[in-house]
Design an enzyme around this catalytic site. Structure first.
Site, PDB file in Angstrom:
ATOM      1  N   ASP A 142      16.603  21.859  51.869  1.00 26.56           N
ATOM      2  CA  ASP A 142      17.788  22.911  51.242  1.00 26.56           C
ATOM      3  C   ASP A 142      17.793  23.884  52.429  1.00 26.56           C
ATOM      4  OD1 ASP A 142      20.009  23.477  50.008  1.00 26.56           O
ATOM      5  OD2 ASP A 142      18.659  24.507  48.368  1.00 26.56           O
ATOM      6  N   HIS A 192      25.411  31.398  45.325  1.00 27.67           N
ATOM      7  CA  HIS A 192      24.318  31.042  44.903  1.00 27.67           C
ATOM      8  C   HIS A 192      23.787  32.069  43.961  1.00 27.67           C
ATOM      9  CE1 HIS A 192      23.870  29.153  49.087  1.00 27.67           C
ATOM     10  NE2 HIS A 192      23.668  28.218  48.258  1.00 27.67           N
ATOM     11  N   HIS A 200      27.028  23.696  46.247  1.00 28.25           N
ATOM     12  CA  HIS A 200      25.896  24.422  46.011  1.00 28.25           C
ATOM     13  C   HIS A 200      26.165  25.651  44.915  1.00 28.25           C
ATOM     14  CE1 HIS A 200      23.352  23.838  49.829  1.00 28.25           C
ATOM     15  NE2 HIS A 200      24.439  22.863  49.990  1.00 28.25           N
ATOM     16  N   GLY A 201      25.011  26.317  44.529  1.00 28.82           N
ATOM     17  CA  GLY A 201      25.410  27.303  43.524  1.00 28.82           C
ATOM     18  C   GLY A 201      25.711  26.942  42.033  1.00 28.82           C
TER      19      GLY A 201
END
Length: 284
Positions: free
Chosen positions: A82, A178, A205-206
């Protein structure tokens, strides 16, 4: 089932019309919690680690732990790097046995992002594993380089970026962030525009801070991978903290770590269910 290649995992996810959770680990306890929940769910998943969290163990130890655990699983799992922000981190992860990689060059301008991303793709071809890249900068603790110009992915750049880099997965910025202390809100019209033109699967993401009802819709927008990290770490720390508050003099470390493992597993299982509640495939 042995650890699978990321390409294979993506194929399985798309065939089953499910979303793969991508859960960040740091140590043995988190790894075991994540993988036990994945096996219980029977939904293919990624387990991943970022270079910022690999200092405790190194890439090799993470790969060894995941390989050993998944060897006795029935549910497919891929091991993913990641936010590989340097070419060196990409190389180290591939050489350690990771089966999927992210090269994160969102801090650069568009042309330089393409240059660095293409370099990582060429390297990964030798290992036969997929590469994820980021177009648009996702706010929060992984990225400090968000500006008004790159705060969201430009759909007009998507096709050109994918074709010139050769990436296999595209992480997009559509209002996701994030961490837990920000205010994410998915821009669905933008997500729809990106999905309509993007020639590769999408990554979100997040997910820790995004409302559940928004996450549940991702399966309908070409998203095959959803990243979750902060919620797992928060559950781990809370479990250990609660044990200490209950008895500051306790010394049974195994019971404390088992509580932390269960806390992580509970969150992972809940997230998998929530991501796939609108899937047409059966999810346990």
């Amino acid at each position: 089932m042995p650890l699978v290649n990321g390409f294979k995992l993506i194929d399985i996810v798309q065939e089953r019309n499910v979303v793969a959770g991508a859960f960040n680990t740091t140590d043995l306890i988190t790894t075991m919690g994540i993988l036990s929940a994945v096996e219980k769910s029977k939904v293919p998943a990624f387990i991943q680690i970022a270079p910022t969290n690999v200092s405790l163990s190194g890439y090799g130890y993470i790969a060894d732990m995941v390989k050993r655990y998944t060897a006795n699983m029935e549910t497919p799992v891929a091991l993913h790097l990641d936010h590989g922000k340097t070419f060196e981190s990409v190389k180290q992860a591939a050489r350690a046995g990771f089966t999927s990689l992210m090269t994160d060059n969102a801090k650069y301008d568009y042309e330089e992002n393409i240059l660095h991303t293409a370099e990582a793709v060429r390297f990964a071809e030798g290992y036969g594993i997929p590469v994820e890249a980021e177009l648009g900068a996702i706010a929060g603790k992984e990225d400090d380089d968000v500006t008004e110009g790159n705060a969201k992915t430009d759909p007009d750049q998507v096709v050109d970026f994918v074709q010139r880099t050769g990436v296999d997965l595209l992480a997009i910025a559509v209002g996701n962030v994030h961490g837990l202390n920000l205010d994410p809100n998915i821009d669905f019209p933008l997500l729809e525009k990106i999905e309509a033109v993007c020639p590769v699967p999408l990554v979100l993401h997040g997910a820790s801070g995004i409302p559940d009802d928004q996450i549940a819709q991702m399966v309908n927008y070409g998203v095959v991978k959803i990243n979750v990290a902060s919620d797992l770490r928060n559950a781990y720390i809370k479990a250990v903290g609660q044990d200490y508050n209950d008895d500051p003099h306790r010394f049974d470390l195994i019971d404390v770590t088992l509580d932390a493992k269960k806390a992580v597993a509970d969150v992972v299982y809940q997230k998998i269910q929530m991501m796939n509640q609108n899937s047409t495939s059966k999810v346990y």
